[in-house]
Design a protein around this motif. Sequence first.
Motif, PDB file in Angstrom:
ATOM      1  N   PRO A  23      -6.738  12.087  -2.765  1.00 31.29           N
ATOM      2  CA  PRO A  23      -5.735  12.453  -1.526  1.00 31.29           C
ATOM      3  C   PRO A  23      -5.784  11.296  -0.590  1.00 31.29           C
ATOM      4  O   PRO A  23      -4.840  10.704  -0.050  1.00 31.29           O
ATOM      5  N   ASN A  24      -7.050  10.799  -0.086  1.00 31.84           N
ATOM      6  CA  ASN A  24      -7.034   9.581   0.871  1.00 31.84           C
ATOM      7  C   ASN A  24      -7.079   8.160   0.292  1.00 31.84           C
ATOM      8  O   ASN A  24      -7.513   7.645   1.103  1.00 31.84           O
ATOM      9  N   ARG A  25      -6.781   8.052  -0.830  1.00 41.24           N
ATOM     10  CA  ARG A  25      -6.685   6.778  -1.442  1.00 41.24           C
ATOM     11  C   ARG A  25      -5.377   6.434  -1.658  1.00 41.24           C
ATOM     12  O   ARG A  25      -5.069   5.454  -2.468  1.00 41.24           O
ATOM     13  N   ARG A  26      -4.544   7.227  -0.985  1.00 47.53           N
ATOM     14  CA  ARG A  26      -2.999   6.639  -1.177  1.00 47.53           C
ATOM     15  C   ARG A  26      -2.360   7.222   0.172  1.00 47.53           C
ATOM     16  O   ARG A  26      -3.063   7.492   1.252  1.00 47.53           O
ATOM     17  N   GLY A  27      -0.959   6.738   0.409  1.00 40.21           N
ATOM     18  CA  GLY A  27      -0.388   7.217   1.657  1.00 40.21           C
ATOM     19  C   GLY A  27      -0.401   6.009   2.584  1.00 40.21           C
ATOM     20  O   GLY A  27      -0.971   4.855   2.443  1.00 40.21           O
ATOM     21  N   LEU A  28       0.198   6.423   3.933  1.00 44.93           N
ATOM     22  CA  LEU A  28       0.072   5.578   4.931  1.00 44.93           C
ATOM     23  C   LEU A  28      -0.754   5.948   6.236  1.00 44.93           C
ATOM     24  O   LEU A  28      -0.508   5.863   7.368  1.00 44.93           O
ATOM     25  N   SER A  29      -1.830   6.746   5.855  1.00 40.22           N
ATOM     26  CA  SER A  29      -2.620   7.238   6.976  1.00 40.22           C
ATOM     27  C   SER A  29      -3.447   5.845   7.299  1.00 40.22           C
ATOM     28  O   SER A  29      -3.613   4.800   6.737  1.00 40.22           O
ATOM     29  N   ARG A  30      -4.144   5.920   8.514  1.00 43.48           N
ATOM     30  CA  ARG A  30      -5.008   4.817   9.232  1.00 43.48           C
ATOM     31  C   ARG A  30      -6.115   4.709   8.201  1.00 43.48           C
ATOM     32  O   ARG A  30      -6.326   3.744   7.669  1.00 43.48           O
ATOM     33  N   LYS A  31      -6.569   5.675   7.503  1.00 38.83           N
ATOM     34  CA  LYS A  31      -7.711   5.744   6.478  1.00 38.83           C
ATOM     35  C   LYS A  31      -7.230   4.754   5.289  1.00 38.83           C
ATOM     36  O   LYS A  31      -7.987   3.885   5.010  1.00 38.83           O
ATOM     37  N   LEU A  85       0.654  -1.317   0.217  1.00 42.51           N
ATOM     38  CA  LEU A  85       0.212   0.158  -0.024  1.00 42.51           C
ATOM     39  C   LEU A  85       0.947   1.181   0.105  1.00 42.51           C
ATOM     40  O   LEU A  85       1.835   1.358   0.660  1.00 42.51           O
ATOM     41  N   PHE A  86       0.371   2.162  -0.632  1.00 41.32           N
ATOM     42  CA  PHE A  86       1.044   3.632  -0.703  1.00 41.32           C
ATOM     43  C   PHE A  86       0.557   4.486  -1.811  1.00 41.32           C
ATOM     44  O   PHE A  86       0.206   5.372  -1.636  1.00 41.32           O
ATOM     45  N   PHE A  87       0.937   3.826  -3.051  1.00 40.80           N
ATOM     46  CA  PHE A  87       0.694   4.643  -4.299  1.00 40.80           C
ATOM     47  C   PHE A  87      -0.968   4.739  -4.542  1.00 40.80           C
ATOM     48  O   PHE A  87      -1.214   5.411  -5.497  1.00 40.80           O
ATOM     49  N   GLY A  88      -1.887   3.962  -3.945  1.00 46.14           N
ATOM     50  CA  GLY A  88      -3.254   3.825  -4.212  1.00 46.14           C
ATOM     51  C   GLY A  88      -3.479   2.998  -5.606  1.00 46.14           C
ATOM     52  O   GLY A  88      -2.402   2.236  -5.940  1.00 46.14           O
ATOM     53  N   ALA A 112       0.498   2.122  14.427  1.00 50.16           N
ATOM     54  CA  ALA A 112      -0.770   1.688  14.829  1.00 50.16           C
ATOM     55  C   ALA A 112      -1.754   0.964  13.797  1.00 50.16           C
ATOM     56  O   ALA A 112      -2.427   0.115  14.170  1.00 50.16           O
ATOM     57  N   ALA A 113      -1.772   1.755  12.513  1.00 51.67           N
ATOM     58  CA  ALA A 113      -2.862   1.113  11.585  1.00 51.67           C
ATOM     59  C   ALA A 113      -2.411  -0.222  11.060  1.00 51.67           C
ATOM     60  O   ALA A 113      -3.130  -1.172  10.967  1.00 51.67           O
ATOM     61  N   PHE A 114      -0.786  -0.431  10.822  1.00 51.58           N
ATOM     62  CA  PHE A 114      -0.425  -1.803  10.447  1.00 51.58           C
ATOM     63  C   PHE A 114      -0.917  -2.794  11.600  1.00 51.58           C
ATOM     64  O   PHE A 114      -1.104  -3.803  11.149  1.00 51.58           O
ATOM     65  N   ILE A 141      -4.391   2.736   5.056  1.00 55.98           N
ATOM     66  CA  ILE A 141      -4.283   1.517   5.477  1.00 55.98           C
ATOM     67  C   ILE A 141      -5.224   0.722   5.749  1.00 55.98           C
ATOM     68  O   ILE A 141      -5.413  -0.791   5.256  1.00 55.98           O
ATOM     69  N   THR A 142      -6.324   1.198   6.207  1.00 57.73           N
ATOM     70  CA  THR A 142      -7.722   0.295   6.590  1.00 57.73           C
ATOM     71  C   THR A 142      -8.384  -0.064   5.425  1.00 57.73           C
ATOM     72  O   THR A 142      -8.685  -1.074   4.963  1.00 57.73           O
ATOM     73  N   GLN A 143      -8.908   0.962   4.385  1.00 60.42           N
ATOM     74  CA  GLN A 143      -9.536   0.851   3.335  1.00 60.42           C
ATOM     75  C   GLN A 143      -8.698   0.354   2.141  1.00 60.42           C
ATOM     76  O   GLN A 143      -9.275  -0.669   1.418  1.00 60.42           O
ATOM     77  N   GLY A 144      -7.501   0.758   2.038  1.00 58.47           N
ATOM     78  CA  GLY A 144      -6.808   0.100   0.985  1.00 58.47           C
ATOM     79  C   GLY A 144      -6.385  -1.273   1.070  1.00 58.47           C
ATOM     80  O   GLY A 144      -6.503  -1.960   0.090  1.00 58.47           O
ATOM     81  N   LEU A 145      -6.222  -1.888   2.441  1.00 56.89           N
ATOM     82  CA  LEU A 145      -5.916  -3.090   2.475  1.00 56.89           C
ATOM     83  C   LEU A 145      -7.242  -4.171   2.280  1.00 56.89           C
ATOM     84  O   LEU A 145      -7.259  -5.096   1.725  1.00 56.89           O
ATOM     85  N   SER A 146      -8.320  -3.582   2.609  1.00 51.29           N
ATOM     86  CA  SER A 146      -9.749  -4.122   2.473  1.00 51.29           C
ATOM     87  C   SER A 146      -9.779  -4.308   0.871  1.00 51.29           C
ATOM     88  O   SER A 146     -10.385  -5.237   0.244  1.00 51.29           O
ATOM     89  N   ALA A 147      -9.724  -3.142   0.020  1.00 47.78           N
ATOM     90  CA  ALA A 147      -9.714  -3.270  -1.417  1.00 47.78           C
ATOM     91  C   ALA A 147      -8.974  -4.305  -1.851  1.00 47.78           C
ATOM     92  O   ALA A 147      -9.079  -5.014  -2.797  1.00 47.78           O
TER      93      ALA A 147
END
Length: 341
Positions: free
Chosen positions: A88-96, A78-81, A133-135, A98-104
């Motif tokens: 903006p919230n569909r990339r990076g290493l925010s809690r959002k 995860l990172f590049f989306g 914390a998110a990982f 990491i949580t949504q991206g991993l589920s996807a």
Amino acid sequence: MTQVSVFSLGTWVTWGDQVDEELAYALARTAYAAGVNFFDTAEIYAGGVAETLLGAVIARGIADGVWTRADLVVSTKLFFGDKSSDRPNRRGLSRKHITQGLSASLARLGLDYVDIIYAHRADFQTPLSETVAAFSAAIDRGQALYWGTSMWPAARITAALDEAAATGRAPPVVEQPEYNLFTRKRVEVEYAPFTALRDTGGGVEATTAPRRTLGLTIWSPLADGVLTNKYAGGAAPAGSRMALGRSAAAGERLFRGADRYKVDAAAALAAALPRLGLADVSVTQVALAWTVASPAVSSCILGATSVAQLEENLGAMAVVPRLTPAVLTEVDKLMEPFVGG
Ligand code: NDP
């Protein structure tokens, strides 16, 4: 501790671009038959299609009785989306993300969990405490078994290890760096403190086996295929990576620009093989065997666009014992003028 095979199979540029599902399945089966248990992908690869293909291939192998999910180590990053990475919230290493991206990613893979979830790059906009914390939470939810980093500066990895230790969260256990005959410093110098064996013995509960802080699963072992010496003619053979439209800039650098030295280096290494007692093996196999001859490397991630390429590459395993200290010294001498970062 999860065990990964010395060679693993990756999906970047290839799966979903050059490689369709039939070929992907043939590649995965060929790899698995040769002992490969580790398959690597990322949310960004082919805009998510590589994950979809890997999921389809895993499911086919299970249905055909080739492997079970328990036999496979699967990683994504995860990172590049994905295709929607401009948001903006569909990339990076925010809690959002990491949580949504991993589920996807899990939905595309059709899996309940991945063995390893990597942070594909460092994210300096998000507090490290939030990322750790998110990982760790993803691991607690059972969506991943371990987390790792890819191309993080050593200081950032140390900070993540410290943060995890201080907060009782899961630490990163693996890094995924580039490593090949041209790109060595990060693995050999910067990450050396993480890959040195440390004695964990002594306590009643402690294991007496020496362990490393981080495993390394290395990428682009052939420097985008250049170390096969296939670009020696000064042009990209039809169908090769450098002939792809997306690689136009890389091809320009390789044939006419700053990377021209890499073509010369591959040719020089190929020409030296008889002198090194390796006349019967390909320069490709020597370059691959060289990566796994390093005790710091846990797994070398192979890329291939045909079964024949993959078979040649897997054959590198037999070459490893022939890379004696004397041969490695000769290879070092030969490549010294060509080593970059
Ligand atoms: P390589 O440097 O080994 O390049 C692989 C490419 O070289 C193949 O796709 C093929 O391309 C060519 N090739 C491979 N074997 C042969 C052969 N025997 N004869 C002729 N040509 C050959 O590795 P990749 O760059 O593909 O990286 C491997 C994996 O690492 C990726 O799939 C991905 O999973 C991971 N990765 C991770 C990154 C990260 O940031 N974490 C970044 C990049 C990769 P062709 O036939 O098209 O010329």
